[in-house]
Design a protein around this motif. Structure first.
Motif, PDB file in Angstrom:
ATOM      1  N   GLY A 100       0.825  -1.197   0.000  1.00 53.05           N
ATOM      2  CA  GLY A 100       0.000   0.000   0.000  1.00 53.05           C
ATOM      3  C   GLY A 100       0.860   1.248   0.000  1.00 53.05           C
ATOM      4  N   ILE A 101       0.224   2.391   0.210  1.00 55.83           N
ATOM      5  CA  ILE A 101       0.891   3.686   0.212  1.00 55.83           C
ATOM      6  C   ILE A 101       0.719   4.316   1.583  1.00 55.83           C
ATOM      7  CG2 ILE A 101       0.895   6.014  -0.778  1.00 55.83           C
ATOM      8  CD1 ILE A 101      -0.180   4.697  -3.378  1.00 55.83           C
ATOM      9  N   ILE A 109       1.820   4.671   9.318  1.00 53.06           N
ATOM     10  CA  ILE A 109       0.972   3.502   9.097  1.00 53.06           C
ATOM     11  C   ILE A 109      -0.066   3.467  10.222  1.00 53.06           C
ATOM     12  CG2 ILE A 109       2.569   2.129   7.724  1.00 53.06           C
ATOM     13  CD1 ILE A 109       3.519   0.741  10.234  1.00 53.06           C
ATOM     14  N   GLN A 110      -1.274   3.166   9.871  1.00 52.73           N
ATOM     15  CA  GLN A 110      -2.396   3.089  10.811  1.00 52.73           C
ATOM     16  C   GLN A 110      -2.562   4.378  11.620  1.00 52.73           C
ATOM     17  OE1 GLN A 110      -1.273  -0.441  12.973  1.00 52.73           O
ATOM     18  NE2 GLN A 110      -2.249  -1.788  11.467  1.00 52.73           N
ATOM     19  N   LYS A 137       6.605   4.490   8.848  1.00 54.64           N
ATOM     20  CA  LYS A 137       6.243   4.442   7.432  1.00 54.64           C
ATOM     21  C   LYS A 137       6.078   3.029   6.911  1.00 54.64           C
ATOM     22  CE  LYS A 137       6.025   8.810   6.465  1.00 54.64           C
ATOM     23  NZ  LYS A 137       4.769   9.379   5.971  1.00 54.64           N
ATOM     24  N   SER A 138       6.866   2.081   7.432  1.00 52.02           N
ATOM     25  CA  SER A 138       6.742   0.676   7.028  1.00 52.02           C
ATOM     26  C   SER A 138       7.225  -0.181   8.187  1.00 52.02           C
ATOM     27  CB  SER A 138       7.562   0.377   5.768  1.00 52.02           C
ATOM     28  OG  SER A 138       8.945   0.486   6.041  1.00 52.02           O
TER      29      SER A 138
END
Length: 150
Positions: free
Chosen positions: A7-8, A15-16, A30-31
């Motif tokens: 995803g982006i 994230i979330q 971010k990841s």
């Protein structure tokens, strides 16, 4: 095993929707997967990450804005926008914003180990007292070094 979610992650978002306040800095993940964990960090002037060691992680920083001073092993250095800082496993390092400008940096570590969980723990501390930060970090295999002469 934690696998990456495809995803982006949008600019200025984690994230979330996660955003952490750690040692006066803002970290936005971010990841996050077993092999790699990345976050965007905003370091206001005067903030720092005390010298510490990741015994089982390589760490990288890509400077987006500003300038930072570093302690890398036994030497000192500076980095500014566009520079990549490589921190090998077990190498002591500290990060300091001694400038008058906010620094923005993309960090990542490999493998992830438990750093994501440590950041949650630090963020959730009522007060981030140095002795409590050091003790909690040690539980996650991140080891802060004593101050010079200490």
């Amino acid at each position: 095993m934690k696998s990456e979610i495809t995803g982006i992650t949008r600019a200025n978002e984690g994230i979330q929707g996660i955003s952490w306040n750690i040692l006066g800095q803002t970290y936005v993940p971010k990841s996050y997967a077993e092999h790699s964990f990345s976050w965007h960090a905003t370091l206001p002037p005067g903030t720092f990450v005390p010298p510490h060691i990741h015994p089982d992680q390589d760490e990288y920083l890509y400077m987006l804005e500003g300038k930072l001073d570093f302690v890398l092993g036994n030497s000192e250095s500076q980095a500014s926008a566009g520079d990549l800082i490589r921190l090998g496993m077990g190498v002591p390092h500290g990060i300091f914003n001694k400038s008058e400008q906010t620094a923005k940096v993309l960090f990542w570590v490999s493998p992830s180990r438990k750093l994501f969980d440590l950041f949650w723990g630090l963020h959730n501390m009522k007060e981030q007292k140095p002795e409590d930060v050091v003790a909690l970090a040690a539980e996650f295999n991140i080891h802060f070094l004593p101050p010079p002469g200490g």
